[in-house]
Design a protein around this motif. Sequence first.
Motif, mmCIF file in Angstrom:
data_model
loop_
_atom_site.group_PDB
_atom_site.id
_atom_site.type_symbol
_atom_site.label_atom_id
_atom_site.label_comp_id
_atom_site.label_asym_id
_atom_site.label_seq_id
_atom_site.Cartn_x
_atom_site.Cartn_y
_atom_site.Cartn_z
ATOM 1 N N GLN A 42 0.820 -1.208 0.000
ATOM 2 C CA GLN A 42 0.000 0.000 0.000
ATOM 3 C C GLN A 42 0.857 1.263 0.000
ATOM 4 O O GLN A 42 0.557 2.213 -0.732
ATOM 5 N N ARG A 43 1.917 1.271 0.792
ATOM 6 C CA ARG A 43 2.818 2.439 0.820
ATOM 7 C C ARG A 43 3.493 2.630 -0.533
ATOM 8 O O ARG A 43 3.623 3.759 -1.029
ATOM 9 N N ASP A 46 1.054 4.127 -2.953
ATOM 10 C CA ASP A 46 0.887 5.565 -2.695
ATOM 11 C C ASP A 46 2.004 6.365 -3.351
ATOM 12 O O ASP A 46 1.768 7.422 -3.935
ATOM 13 N N ARG A 56 -5.834 6.201 -8.334
ATOM 14 C CA ARG A 56 -6.365 5.374 -7.252
ATOM 15 C C ARG A 56 -7.850 5.683 -7.131
ATOM 16 O O ARG A 56 -8.241 6.826 -6.928
ATOM 17 N N ASP A 58 -10.604 5.665 -4.864
ATOM 18 C CA ASP A 58 -10.777 5.540 -3.421
ATOM 19 C C ASP A 58 -12.231 5.696 -2.981
ATOM 20 O O ASP A 58 -12.512 6.041 -1.844
#
Length: 83
Positions: A42-43, A46, A56, A58
């Motif tokens: 996930q990092r 990003d 993304r 979201d």
Amino acid sequence: METLQFALELLKRIPRHGRISAPELHEQLAGAGLDRDLRTIQRQLDMLVQHFDIERDDRSKPYGYSWKPHARGISAPMLTAQE
């Protein structure tokens, strides 16, 4: 070097059409022998969203990732696989 290879592996797996989630990428990478925890993926995603034409979605979790419609992607035709 390992971080760069991991980022490139993620970029290769992000689709141009449709979306892929971090848990799906986690499963694919584990199947390819690249064991990272979900939070690491996930990092990294990003960071890729900030530096590449990746969007993304979201609106709901898990977030979906894809290349933006106008994105050129990445290409390094002069490099060998090892490079």
